[in-house]
Design a protein around this motif. Structure first.
Motif, short mmCIF file in Angstrom:
data_model
loop_
_atom_site.label_atom_id
_atom_site.label_comp_id
_atom_site.label_asym_id
_atom_site.label_seq_id
_atom_site.Cartn_x
_atom_site.Cartn_y
_atom_site.Cartn_z
N UNK A 41 0.83 -1.22 0.00
CA UNK A 41 0.00 0.00 0.00
C UNK A 41 0.86 1.26 0.00
N UNK A 42 2.08 1.17 0.51
CA UNK A 42 3.01 2.29 0.44
C UNK A 42 3.87 2.25 -0.83
N UNK A 43 4.13 1.03 -1.32
CA UNK A 43 4.95 0.90 -2.52
C UNK A 43 4.26 1.50 -3.74
N UNK A 44 2.99 1.18 -3.93
CA UNK A 44 2.30 1.60 -5.16
C UNK A 44 2.33 3.10 -5.38
N UNK A 45 1.88 3.92 -4.43
CA UNK A 45 1.89 5.36 -4.70
C UNK A 45 3.29 5.96 -4.85
N UNK A 46 4.28 5.32 -4.25
CA UNK A 46 5.65 5.84 -4.36
C UNK A 46 6.29 5.51 -5.70
N UNK A 50 -1.44 2.71 -7.98
CA UNK A 50 -2.56 3.01 -7.09
C UNK A 50 -3.02 1.73 -6.41
N UNK A 51 -3.48 1.86 -5.18
CA UNK A 51 -4.08 0.72 -4.51
C UNK A 51 -5.40 0.41 -5.20
N UNK A 52 -5.90 -0.80 -5.04
CA UNK A 52 -7.09 -1.25 -5.77
C UNK A 52 -8.27 -0.31 -5.63
N UNK A 53 -8.50 0.22 -4.44
CA UNK A 53 -9.66 1.09 -4.20
C UNK A 53 -9.61 2.38 -5.01
N UNK A 54 -8.42 2.77 -5.46
CA UNK A 54 -8.26 4.02 -6.21
C UNK A 54 -8.15 3.80 -7.72
N UNK A 55 -8.17 2.55 -8.15
CA UNK A 55 -8.04 2.26 -9.58
C UNK A 55 -9.39 2.39 -10.28
N UNK A 56 -9.35 2.64 -11.57
CA UNK A 56 -10.56 2.73 -12.37
C UNK A 56 -11.30 1.39 -12.32
N UNK A 62 -11.16 -6.18 -14.86
CA UNK A 62 -10.26 -7.05 -15.61
C UNK A 62 -9.40 -7.89 -14.66
N UNK A 63 -8.86 -7.24 -13.65
CA UNK A 63 -8.00 -7.93 -12.69
C UNK A 63 -8.75 -9.09 -12.03
#
Length: 198
Positions: A41-46, A50-56, A62-63
């Motif tokens: 959860x810290x790796x993605x934004x850095x 984006x974490x799953x909740x913030x993805x389109x 699809x995922x």
């Protein structure tokens, strides 16, 4: 000896789908596999993600389809909405770090056990009893995580910084020297690379 650095998050469905294959590949090539649990959860934004909740929604849809297909292909049960999907993954990550440092058990089985507990068995991988049982099943002293808690917490944070510095941006992620392999669907490429065929 060739070293494979394996960056992972125990709550990741893709790490669950990777199962014990990374260890099998390492063993086949006489390589050393080093597990590096981190906070995804810290790796993605850095690293631009984006974490799953913030993805389109289309990406998440699809995922979800892809996870289901991969699970069927691998013969694994996968609950797309696990009961404890929002549980804190840090305690399981600490257990992996402490167990790897202590030795004496099967780390691949431990990582796979946490994935199975969350994604197939509806268990909470932040719960002490689940952690202790998973450690014991993988051949470790169930109390190893308690004894190594401070070291594991420090290593967990250091693994994140190491990952960012080395260009890791997702999990599972494998680094061999300057070569990077992202995703459980690139394990065949890792295998071929170690065999000198790629």
């Amino acid at each position: 000896m060739t070293q494979i650095d394996y960056y992972l998050a125990p709550q990741s469905p893709w790490v669950y789908l990777a199962g014990t294959r990374p260890a099998e590949i390492a063993a086949r090539h006489g390589a050393r596999l080093v597990y590096k649990p981190l906070d995804a959860a810290q790796l993605f934004p850095r690293t631009g993600g984006k974490v799953r909740a913030e993805r389109h929604p289309s990406r998440n849809e699809y995922s979800q389809q892809d996870r289901a297909r991969q699970a069927r292909k691998l013969g694994l049960k996968l609950d797309q909405a696990p009961l404890f999907g929002a549980a804190n993954p840090a305690p399981a990550a600490y257990a992996i770090i402490a167990a790897q440092a202590a030795g004496g058990g099967d780390i691949a089985a431990l990582v796979a056990g946490f994935g199975r507990a969350l994604w197939a068995e509806g268990r909470d991988i932040s719960d002490d009893e689940v952690i202790r049982a998973t450690l014991q099943t993988a051949g470790f002293d169930p109390a190893v995580a308690d004894r190594g808690l401070l070291m594991a917490a420090e290593t967990y944070a250091a693994n994140l910084e190491d990952a960012v510095a080395r260009g890791v941006f997702g999990v599972p992620f494998f680094v061999v020297g300057d070569q990077k392999f992202w995703g459980q669907d690139r394990l065949d490429d890792l295998d071929l690379f170690l065999a000198g065929k790629l």
